[in-house]
Motif scaffolding. Structure first.
Motif, PDB file in Angstrom:
ATOM      1  N   LEU A  49      76.910  63.243   5.569  1.00  0.00           N
ATOM      2  CA  LEU A  49      76.914  61.972   4.843  1.00  0.00           C
ATOM      3  C   LEU A  49      78.293  61.313   4.900  1.00  0.00           C
ATOM      4  CD1 LEU A  49      74.765  62.882   1.704  1.00  0.00           C
ATOM      5  CD2 LEU A  49      74.129  61.329   3.576  1.00  0.00           C
ATOM      6  N   ALA A  50      79.342  62.130   4.852  1.00  0.00           N
ATOM      7  CA  ALA A  50      80.688  61.582   5.002  1.00  0.00           C
ATOM      8  C   ALA A  50      80.874  61.016   6.413  1.00  0.00           C
ATOM      9  CB  ALA A  50      81.730  62.656   4.717  1.00  0.00           C
ATOM     10  N   ASP A  51      80.374  61.732   7.415  1.00  0.00           N
ATOM     11  CA  ASP A  51      80.434  61.226   8.791  1.00  0.00           C
ATOM     12  C   ASP A  51      79.659  59.919   8.917  1.00  0.00           C
ATOM     13  OD1 ASP A  51      81.938  63.398   9.496  1.00  0.00           O
ATOM     14  OD2 ASP A  51      80.287  64.528  10.397  1.00  0.00           O
ATOM     15  N   LEU A  57      81.694  52.415   8.599  1.00  0.00           N
ATOM     16  CA  LEU A  57      82.932  51.646   8.521  1.00  0.00           C
ATOM     17  C   LEU A  57      83.467  51.325   9.911  1.00  0.00           C
ATOM     18  CD1 LEU A  57      84.707  53.515   5.585  1.00  0.00           C
ATOM     19  CD2 LEU A  57      83.782  51.195   5.537  1.00  0.00           C
ATOM     20  N   ALA A  58      83.448  52.330  10.795  1.00  0.00           N
ATOM     21  CA  ALA A  58      83.937  52.116  12.149  1.00  0.00           C
ATOM     22  C   ALA A  58      83.080  51.100  12.900  1.00  0.00           C
ATOM     23  CB  ALA A  58      83.976  53.439  12.906  1.00  0.00           C
ATOM     24  N   ALA A  59      81.772  51.141  12.682  1.00  0.00           N
ATOM     25  CA  ALA A  59      80.856  50.234  13.373  1.00  0.00           C
ATOM     26  C   ALA A  59      81.038  48.783  12.932  1.00  0.00           C
ATOM     27  CB  ALA A  59      79.411  50.664  13.137  1.00  0.00           C
ATOM     28  N   THR A  60      81.572  48.593  11.741  1.00  0.00           N
ATOM     29  CA  THR A  60      81.794  47.225  11.244  1.00  0.00           C
ATOM     30  C   THR A  60      83.229  46.772  11.471  1.00  0.00           C
ATOM     31  OG1 THR A  60      82.239  48.112   9.030  1.00  0.00           O
ATOM     32  CG2 THR A  60      79.999  47.396   9.505  1.00  0.00           C
ATOM     33  N   GLY A  61      83.921  47.458  12.376  1.00  0.00           N
ATOM     34  CA  GLY A  61      85.274  47.047  12.713  1.00  0.00           C
ATOM     35  C   GLY A  61      86.330  47.703  11.863  1.00  0.00           C
ATOM     36  N   PHE A  62      86.111  48.945  11.476  1.00  0.00           N
ATOM     37  CA  PHE A  62      87.038  49.628  10.581  1.00  0.00           C
ATOM     38  C   PHE A  62      88.394  49.875  11.221  1.00  0.00           C
ATOM     39  CE2 PHE A  62      88.561  53.615   8.494  1.00  0.00           C
ATOM     40  CZ  PHE A  62      88.779  53.062   7.253  1.00  0.00           C
ATOM     41  N   ALA A  63      88.458  49.803  12.540  1.00  0.00           N
ATOM     42  CA  ALA A  63      89.724  50.068  13.212  1.00  0.00           C
ATOM     43  C   ALA A  63      90.834  49.135  12.742  1.00  0.00           C
ATOM     44  CB  ALA A  63      89.544  49.954  14.729  1.00  0.00           C
ATOM     45  N   VAL A  64      90.482  47.919  12.318  1.00  0.00           N
ATOM     46  CA  VAL A  64      91.502  46.952  11.885  1.00  0.00           C
ATOM     47  C   VAL A  64      92.115  47.353  10.556  1.00  0.00           C
ATOM     48  CG1 VAL A  64      90.329  45.079  13.089  1.00  0.00           C
ATOM     49  CG2 VAL A  64      89.825  45.492  10.693  1.00  0.00           C
ATOM     50  N   PHE A  65      91.490  48.315   9.858  1.00  0.00           N
ATOM     51  CA  PHE A  65      91.997  48.733   8.553  1.00  0.00           C
ATOM     52  C   PHE A  65      92.844  50.000   8.629  1.00  0.00           C
ATOM     53  CE2 PHE A  65      88.036  46.403   7.556  1.00  0.00           C
ATOM     54  CZ  PHE A  65      88.592  45.398   6.775  1.00  0.00           C
TER      55      PHE A  65
END
Length: 208
Positions: A49-51, A57-65
């Motif tokens: 569930l954590a994964d 988050l990563a799929a929605t562009g989490f890299a920018v955060f």
């Protein structure tokens, strides 16, 4: 075909991230030996569930955060490190626990608690958050991808992680009665030492 391809990629990512030996694997093995197959699966569900959360988050562009994650790395590291140290202390065999006993079927409340604790332990690990962001960014999985394909990708990550934990718990549970009596004792000790080591590492990296 794109949806299927993204699902398979997610499945592979989920297995690849879950499979390396670490504190979660040690914890899953220890719980399975002490409390049975479903306890191991419950812990694996918390990690899966954590994964799933990380993948969303990563799929929605989490890299920018990544900058934001760096700013909160200290509290996350302290929380995660404390979790690990507490689990290491509680998991260390003491008293009459040196005599392995047959695993008892845990109650539903105990399974739920195991899932929640493991989720909290995994979600407070900054390196795992950045790992997902890095994988998704490197593979370009969140760039110009249809929503339906991203959903398939995220579901694949969850199922891949969950399949690995179910496999590991099943393997340990199946071999449990063929293992020497001292195996459970030493597994508990190694698991606790591993957890304590990763807890200290989390403290050290939080203050970098």
């Amino acid at each position: 075909m794109l949806i299927l391809a993204m699902f398979l990629k997610g499945l592979a990512i989920g297995v690849a991230i879950a499979a390396p030996v670490g504190p979660m694997a040690a914890l899953c093995i220890q719980r399975t030996l002490a409390r049975g197959f479903w306890a191991g699966v419950a812990g694996g569900l918390g990690t899966a569930l954590a994964d799933l959360s990380f993948a969303m988050l990563a799929a929605t562009g989490f890299a920018v955060f990544e900058g934001v994650v760096a700013q909160i790395a200290l509290p996350l590291g302290l929380i995660g490190g404390t979790f690990m140290m507490v689990l290491a202390w509680r998991g260390w065999p003491r008293g009459d626990s040196h005599t392995p006993k047959a695993a008892k079927a845990p109650e539903t409340r105990g399974l739920l608690r195991t899932t929640i604790v493991t989720y909290g332990l995994t979600i407070t690990n900054p390196p795992t958050i950045l790992l997902f962001a890095g994988i998704f960014a490197a593979l370009g999985l969140a760039q110009g991808t249809a929503t339906s394909a991203l959903v398939a990708l995220v579901i694949g990550v969850f199922l891949g992680s969950m399949l690995w934990w179910a496999f590991l718990a099943g393997l340990v549970a199946g071999l449990h009665h063929r293992l020497p009596p001292a195996f459970a004792l030493w597994t508990a000790r190694i698991s606790s030492l591993t957890m304590a080591g990763f807890g200290l590492w989390a403290f050290a990296t939080a203050f970098r």
